[in-house]
Design a protein around this motif. Structure first.
Motif, PDB file in Angstrom:
ATOM      1  N   SER A 166       2.157   2.077  -3.356  1.00 48.74           N
ATOM      2  CA  SER A 166       1.215   2.390  -4.443  1.00 48.74           C
ATOM      3  C   SER A 166       1.231   3.878  -4.746  1.00 48.74           C
ATOM      4  O   SER A 166       1.086   4.688  -3.831  1.00 48.74           O
ATOM      5  CB  SER A 166      -0.208   1.988  -4.059  1.00 48.74           C
ATOM      6  OG  SER A 166      -0.231   0.658  -3.697  1.00 48.74           O
ATOM      7  N   PRO A 167       1.397   4.241  -5.997  1.00 48.05           N
ATOM      8  CA  PRO A 167       1.422   5.663  -6.337  1.00 48.05           C
ATOM      9  C   PRO A 167       0.037   6.302  -6.156  1.00 48.05           C
ATOM     10  O   PRO A 167      -0.979   5.629  -6.320  1.00 48.05           O
ATOM     11  CB  PRO A 167       1.812   5.671  -7.812  1.00 48.05           C
ATOM     12  CG  PRO A 167       1.886   4.268  -8.240  1.00 48.05           C
ATOM     13  CD  PRO A 167       1.508   3.361  -7.141  1.00 48.05           C
ATOM     14  N   VAL A 168       0.036   7.536  -5.761  1.00 47.34           N
ATOM     15  CA  VAL A 168      -1.229   8.275  -5.631  1.00 47.34           C
ATOM     16  C   VAL A 168      -1.100   9.521  -6.520  1.00 47.34           C
ATOM     17  O   VAL A 168      -0.732  10.582  -6.037  1.00 47.34           O
ATOM     18  CB  VAL A 168      -1.499   8.679  -4.160  1.00 47.34           C
ATOM     19  CG1 VAL A 168      -2.847   9.361  -4.025  1.00 47.34           C
ATOM     20  CG2 VAL A 168      -1.433   7.459  -3.261  1.00 47.34           C
ATOM     21  N   ASN A 188      -6.919  10.289   3.636  1.00 50.46           N
ATOM     22  CA  ASN A 188      -5.736  10.910   4.246  1.00 50.46           C
ATOM     23  C   ASN A 188      -5.167  12.086   3.442  1.00 50.46           C
ATOM     24  O   ASN A 188      -4.086  12.559   3.744  1.00 50.46           O
ATOM     25  CB  ASN A 188      -4.658   9.853   4.530  1.00 50.46           C
ATOM     26  CG  ASN A 188      -4.072   9.261   3.254  1.00 50.46           C
ATOM     27  OD1 ASN A 188      -4.233   9.820   2.177  1.00 50.46           O
ATOM     28  ND2 ASN A 188      -3.399   8.128   3.374  1.00 50.46           N
ATOM     29  N   MET A 189      -5.899  12.548   2.432  1.00 49.60           N
ATOM     30  CA  MET A 189      -5.369  13.681   1.665  1.00 49.60           C
ATOM     31  C   MET A 189      -6.085  14.978   2.012  1.00 49.60           C
ATOM     32  O   MET A 189      -7.243  14.972   2.421  1.00 49.60           O
ATOM     33  CB  MET A 189      -5.514  13.409   0.162  1.00 49.60           C
ATOM     34  CG  MET A 189      -4.656  12.261  -0.326  1.00 49.60           C
ATOM     35  SD  MET A 189      -4.708  12.067  -2.093  1.00 49.60           S
ATOM     36  CE  MET A 189      -3.332  13.077  -2.582  1.00 49.60           C
ATOM     37  N   ASN A 195      -5.163  14.055  -6.528  1.00 48.31           N
ATOM     38  CA  ASN A 195      -5.639  14.534  -5.238  1.00 48.31           C
ATOM     39  C   ASN A 195      -7.117  14.160  -5.126  1.00 48.31           C
ATOM     40  O   ASN A 195      -7.965  14.826  -5.712  1.00 48.31           O
ATOM     41  CB  ASN A 195      -5.441  16.056  -5.182  1.00 48.31           C
ATOM     42  CG  ASN A 195      -5.699  16.603  -3.804  1.00 48.31           C
ATOM     43  OD1 ASN A 195      -5.337  15.967  -2.826  1.00 48.31           O
ATOM     44  ND2 ASN A 195      -6.324  17.744  -3.721  1.00 48.31           N
ATOM     45  N   HIS A 244      -1.782  20.284  -8.143  1.00 53.57           N
ATOM     46  CA  HIS A 244      -1.272  18.917  -8.050  1.00 53.57           C
ATOM     47  C   HIS A 244      -0.983  18.417  -9.449  1.00 53.57           C
ATOM     48  O   HIS A 244      -1.876  18.380 -10.291  1.00 53.57           O
ATOM     49  CB  HIS A 244      -2.306  18.005  -7.389  1.00 53.57           C
ATOM     50  CG  HIS A 244      -2.539  18.340  -5.958  1.00 53.57           C
ATOM     51  ND1 HIS A 244      -1.925  17.674  -4.936  1.00 53.57           N
ATOM     52  CD2 HIS A 244      -3.294  19.301  -5.389  1.00 53.57           C
ATOM     53  CE1 HIS A 244      -2.305  18.206  -3.786  1.00 53.57           C
ATOM     54  NE2 HIS A 244      -3.131  19.192  -4.040  1.00 53.57           N
ATOM     55  N   ASN A 303       0.132  15.433 -11.873  1.00 52.48           N
ATOM     56  CA  ASN A 303       0.295  13.986 -11.976  1.00 52.48           C
ATOM     57  C   ASN A 303       1.730  13.700 -12.422  1.00 52.48           C
ATOM     58  O   ASN A 303       2.136  14.093 -13.518  1.00 52.48           O
ATOM     59  CB  ASN A 303      -0.715  13.463 -13.007  1.00 52.48           C
ATOM     60  CG  ASN A 303      -0.584  11.970 -13.229  1.00 52.48           C
ATOM     61  OD1 ASN A 303       0.354  11.349 -12.728  1.00 52.48           O
ATOM     62  ND2 ASN A 303      -1.509  11.404 -13.975  1.00 52.48           N
ATOM     63  N   SER A 343      -5.743   5.085   2.945  1.00 56.08           N
ATOM     64  CA  SER A 343      -6.752   5.409   1.945  1.00 56.08           C
ATOM     65  C   SER A 343      -6.606   6.870   1.503  1.00 56.08           C
ATOM     66  O   SER A 343      -6.811   7.788   2.299  1.00 56.08           O
ATOM     67  CB  SER A 343      -8.138   5.168   2.554  1.00 56.08           C
ATOM     68  OG  SER A 343      -9.089   5.741   1.725  1.00 56.08           O
ATOM     69  N   PRO A 344      -6.255   7.109   0.236  1.00 53.09           N
ATOM     70  CA  PRO A 344      -6.058   8.494  -0.208  1.00 53.09           C
ATOM     71  C   PRO A 344      -7.340   9.329  -0.111  1.00 53.09           C
ATOM     72  O   PRO A 344      -7.281  10.542   0.046  1.00 53.09           O
ATOM     73  CB  PRO A 344      -5.598   8.355  -1.653  1.00 53.09           C
ATOM     74  CG  PRO A 344      -5.720   6.944  -2.012  1.00 53.09           C
ATOM     75  CD  PRO A 344      -5.997   6.123  -0.803  1.00 53.09           C
ATOM     76  N   THR A 345      -8.494   8.654  -0.187  1.00 46.67           N
ATOM     77  CA  THR A 345      -9.734   9.431  -0.074  1.00 46.67           C
ATOM     78  C   THR A 345      -9.927   9.956   1.348  1.00 46.67           C
ATOM     79  O   THR A 345     -10.730  10.842   1.587  1.00 46.67           O
ATOM     80  CB  THR A 345     -10.956   8.574  -0.445  1.00 46.67           C
ATOM     81  OG1 THR A 345     -10.958   7.407   0.389  1.00 46.67           O
ATOM     82  CG2 THR A 345     -10.931   8.169  -1.891  1.00 46.67           C
ATOM     83  N   TRP A 401       0.835  -1.214   0.000  1.00 44.23           N
ATOM     84  CA  TRP A 401       0.000   0.000   0.000  1.00 44.23           C
ATOM     85  C   TRP A 401       0.861   1.252   0.000  1.00 44.23           C
ATOM     86  O   TRP A 401       0.583   2.207  -0.702  1.00 44.23           O
ATOM     87  CB  TRP A 401      -0.920   0.007   1.230  1.00 44.23           C
ATOM     88  CG  TRP A 401      -2.139  -0.822   1.063  1.00 44.23           C
ATOM     89  CD1 TRP A 401      -2.777  -1.111  -0.104  1.00 44.23           C
ATOM     90  CD2 TRP A 401      -2.879  -1.474   2.097  1.00 44.23           C
ATOM     91  NE1 TRP A 401      -3.865  -1.914   0.144  1.00 44.23           N
ATOM     92  CE2 TRP A 401      -3.950  -2.139   1.475  1.00 44.23           C
ATOM     93  CE3 TRP A 401      -2.750  -1.561   3.467  1.00 44.23           C
ATOM     94  CZ2 TRP A 401      -4.889  -2.871   2.190  1.00 44.23           C
ATOM     95  CZ3 TRP A 401      -3.679  -2.285   4.177  1.00 44.23           C
ATOM     96  CH2 TRP A 401      -4.734  -2.942   3.553  1.00 44.23           C
TER      97      TRP A 401
END
Ligand code: HEM
Length: 341
Positions: free
Chosen positions: A60-62, A292-293, A65, A302, A304, A288-290, A57
């Motif tokens: 894994s790239p994020v 923790n961002m 945003n 942002h 990519n 979870s990016p949804t 995890w």
């Protein structure tokens, strides 16, 4: 898979484990395997699997945003921001995460949509799942924390205090803990919810029931051990201490008994299964990016990191290409044939 099979297969698997524990208890040569090797083996699978999933995890790239927002984002100073629904700095984000982790905030916001006839849709709150989950997770936490009394000598004061507090109602003799009732009630609700409500039944997988039945099996065997089939707690503690200090020995003060074999085998299977199951949502919430961002996309651009220069065809170029045809078709032009805007 048919709905009934989704329940029966995992239930049979857990019952088979109970049977295996009985076999392991009856055949003395298996005791060392059941009480020593299996706990170590499953402990190693748990720790290695857990770390492996976390590393995957973390790697894994994020690229985007993508926080889940549910309120007014930070904007002009006279527009009130919803700091929990749309956090834009790390203090607000930490607060939102804490509410999520300890009180399942997003589950509390769960709502249901129902058809009320004549094409009318009715929206309403639905907090039962939130309440059931919260009751289950908190009581599980307290129960596991109380179990530290088997693994520590002397037992920390906090564990003793929490054990006394949990048993304060003196329910039954010997005292059953409040959390014992809560966890059994919550697990029963979580199971009934899955089978009784069509939508939940439809999306439920055998793996969902397997986790439920395993935990229910552990809790039930624990409660039965405490209330009806008493086990030699001194022997259990001897064993637990010998395992945790890496000096495994079956030279115990007494026999730990069949109920403990069942309890321990189910706990071991739960541990080994944990890293490969949905139960990993516990550490997953941190990744979870949804969740923790920050929602700071107005303030910060942002980019990519995978963006490659792309050959684009701008509108100006498009108009240059089709100006004559557009003029003929009577379409509006930004720049006419004479070069005027
Ligand atoms: C996922 C981990 C575990 C869960 C959820 C769990 C759950 C429970 C529950 C609900 C009880 C009923 C009484 C109480 O609440 O204390 C219990 C009792 C018990 N558990 Fe566990 N257990 C777990 C792991 C273990 C382990 C690793 C051991 C090994 C030392 C163990 C040994 C016992 C014993 C000996 C009892 C009887 C306690 C008594 O009679 O006072 N449990 N367990």
């Amino acid at each position: 898979m048919m709905s009934a099979q989704k329940v029966v297969v995992p239930l049979s698997a857990v019952l088979a484990l109970v049977l295996l524990a009985c076999v392991g208890y009856v055949f003395a040569p298996l005791h060392y395997f059941m009480l020593v090797i299996l706990p170590y083996l499953c402990g190693v699978i748990f720790i290695a699997g857990f770390i492996y999933r976390i590393i995957r995890w973390a790697q894994s790239p994020v690229p985007f945003n993508i926080p889940t927002v549910c309120g007014q984002e930070e904007s002009l100073h006279w527009i009130r921001q919803d700091k929990q629904g749309s956090p834009s700095n790390y203090l607000q984000l930490t607060w939102r995460m804490l509410l999520e982790i300890f009180f399942f905030r997003s589950l509390f916001r769960n709502s249901k949509t129902e058809q009320a006839g004549q094409g009318r849709l009715v929206y309403g709150g639905n907090q039962w799942l939130w309440l059931g989950s919260l009751a289950f997770h908190w009581s599980l936490f307290v129960i596991i924390f109380r179990h530290l009394r088997f693994f520590t000598e002397p037992v920390p004061a906090l564990v003793i205090w929490l054990t006394e507090l949990d048993g304060i109602l003196q329910l039954a003799i010997p005292t059953l803990f409040i959390t014992d009732f809560v966890i059994l009630a919550a697990l029963t609700y979580l199971f009934i919810r899955r089978v009784a409500f069509a939508q939940a039944r439809f999306i439920s997988l055998p793996s969902d029931y397997l986790a439920l039945f395993l935990i229910l099996g552990v809790a039930l065997s624990g409660v039965l051990m405490r209330s009806i089939f008493r086990v030699d707690l001194v022997a259990v503690k001897d064993l637990a201490l010998s395992i945790i200090t890496f000096r495994p020995s079956l030279n115990l003060s007494g026999s730990v008994g069949l109920p403990f074999f069942i309890h321990l085998l189910l706990v071991c299977c739960l541990l080994a299964y944990f890293p490969f199951s949905k139960m990993m949502h516990a550490p997953g919430v941190f990744f979870s990016p949804t969740r923790n961002m920050l929602n700071d996309s107005r303030r910060k651009r942002h980019v990519n990191p995978w963006d490659r220069p792309v050959r684009v065809h701008t509108y100006a170029e498009y108009e240059d290409e089709f100006r004559v045809q557009m003029k003929k078709a009577g379409l509006p032009l930004e720049i006419d044939e004479a070069g005027n805007k």
